[in-house]
Write an enzyme that holds these catalytic residues in place. Structure first.
Site, PDB file in Angstrom:
ATOM      1  N   SER A  37       0.921  -0.773  -0.146  1.00  0.00           N
ATOM      2  CA  SER A  37       0.052  -0.354  -0.293  1.00  0.00           C
ATOM      3  C   SER A  37       0.842   1.447   0.053  1.00  0.00           C
ATOM      4  O   SER A  37       1.825   1.409   0.513  1.00  0.00           O
ATOM      5  CB  SER A  37      -0.558  -0.262   0.915  1.00  0.00           C
ATOM      6  OG  SER A  37      -1.317   1.399   1.396  1.00  0.00           O
ATOM      7  N   ASN A 194       6.482  -0.587 -27.220  1.00  0.00           N
ATOM      8  CA  ASN A 194       7.705  -0.652 -26.523  1.00  0.00           C
ATOM      9  C   ASN A 194       8.662  -1.596 -26.249  1.00  0.00           C
ATOM     10  O   ASN A 194       7.531  -2.945 -26.674  1.00  0.00           O
ATOM     11  CB  ASN A 194       7.453   0.304 -25.319  1.00  0.00           C
ATOM     12  CG  ASN A 194       6.536   0.236 -23.639  1.00  0.00           C
ATOM     13  OD1 ASN A 194       7.065  -1.169 -23.758  1.00  0.00           O
ATOM     14  ND2 ASN A 194       5.458   0.054 -23.255  1.00  0.00           N
ATOM     15  N   ASP A 257       1.535   7.841 -25.722  1.00  0.00           N
ATOM     16  CA  ASP A 257      -0.038   8.462 -26.882  1.00  0.00           C
ATOM     17  C   ASP A 257       0.013   9.440 -27.322  1.00  0.00           C
ATOM     18  O   ASP A 257       0.421   9.374 -28.874  1.00  0.00           O
ATOM     19  CB  ASP A 257      -1.037   8.603 -25.666  1.00  0.00           C
ATOM     20  CG  ASP A 257      -1.736   7.777 -25.791  1.00  0.00           C
ATOM     21  OD1 ASP A 257      -1.407   6.094 -25.450  1.00  0.00           O
ATOM     22  OD2 ASP A 257      -2.136   7.346 -23.523  1.00  0.00           O
TER      23      ASP A 257
END
Length: 327
Positions: A37, A194, A257
């Site tokens: 966490s 990639n 992108d």
């Protein structure tokens, strides 16, 4: 008239920043029962999704891309944002009973990322079709990450219509089966990924990376800060593209992108591949300098001026301002 159609996800991105390093909190010998966490310093909700991000870059460069995607009941302000920036949203279907997809992105101080994605209304994209657009060989379709069935379907539709298409499995690579990856590659004009994604594709398909690199006439492999490589198999040429200098690394989210949007812009304008690759690299650098995928901006004149400072003069970019003016 040539059209650029972008398929893929539309999402709201929840961008979080972790001040430490993920690797300091992972015990390698306990990976089989990983429980971690991370307390983050900040979180912002921003417009994103691969299709939205790619279309945004294309619009900044002077194109008017059409987006084919599905969104949820909370999409209204996002649609207005896109239309104000010259993006054709007529292909976006809003699903009243669900929410727009959500992407939760946690980035550490070393720019490593942990991403969770809830598809929401994006799952409806499997019901959308390119056929109604009556595309032809002059048109370019970008097939970017969304519902796996939709990605495979759109590739098949492009083959039937004879339209050029770019296949970019991206962050959906782990969810795609080997057969789905091969189906998406089949007939593609350009294959993009990639270096890590190509390794995952090789694992899923059982085929070596070297073979996958030759699955399309053009293959683009991105390597982050190490630049990219464009393989032109028709001319038997390999172009190594350097990265564009980044004034300040703020957030790498959306850089891939922006790269793809820039590359397709160069491809559509029939620029030499080294120039198209540099346009893509520069578009990516703008995204890295701002937190969020659609928070950066530039005019065509500003883009050309920065390109010339970084890479030198490119005659192919001289018409960029005119393209935007007559859009």
């Amino acid at each position: 008239m040539r059209r650029i159609v972008v398929t893929g996800s539309l999402a709201y991105d929840y961008i979080m920043a972790f001040p430490g390093s993920f690797q300091d909190h992972i015990v390698p010998e306990m990976l089989h029962k990983l429980t971690v966490s991370f307390l983050v310093d900040s979180m912002r909700r921003m417009r994103g999704g691969v299709a939205g991000n790619i279309a945004y870059t294309l619009a900044l460069l002077g194109e008017r891309p059409l987006v084919l995607a599905s969104a949820g009941q909370d999409f209204g302000e996002y649609r207005t944002w896109m239309e104000q920036r010259g993006i054709d949203t007529s292909g976006i279907v809003e699903v009243a009973e669900d929410f727009t997809a959500s992407c939760f992105i946690n980035t550490d101080r070393n720019n490593n990322q942990i991403v969770a994605f809830y598809p929401g209304a994006a799952s409806y994209s499997r019901h959308l079709s390119l056929e109604q657009l009556s595309l032809g060989p002059d048109d370019i379709v970008i097939i970017s990450p969304t519902d796996p069935d939709a990605m495979v379907r759109h590739a098949a539709e492009c083959r039937r219509m004879g339209a050029q298409f770019v296949f970019d499995p991206g962050k959906q690579t782990p969810r795609l089966s080997g057969d789905q990856i091969l189906a998406g590659m089949h007939g593609a004009t350009v294959l993009v990924g990639n270096d890590y994604e190509f390794a995952m594709m090789a694992q899923a398909t059982g085929r070596p990376v070297e073979e996958l690199l030759q699955a399309a006439p053009l293959t683009v492999v991105t390597r982050g800060e190490h630049g990219s490589t464009i393989y032109d198999w028709q001319r038997d040429e390999v172009h190594d593209v350097p990265p564009a200098p980044v004034e300040k690394v703020v957030d790498p989210t959306g850089a891939g992108d922006a790269y793809l949007g820039g590359f397709v812009f160069g491809l559509a304008r029939e620029m030499p591949l080294p120039v198209a690759g540099r346009v893509a690299a520069l578009a990516a650098s703008y995204a890295i300098e701002q937190r969020g995928c659609q928070e950066h901006s530039y005019t065509p004149d500003e883009f050309v001026a920065r390109y010339e400072r970084v890479f030198g003069r490119a005659p192919e970019l001289a018409r960029l301002s005119m393209i935007a003016t007559v859009r």
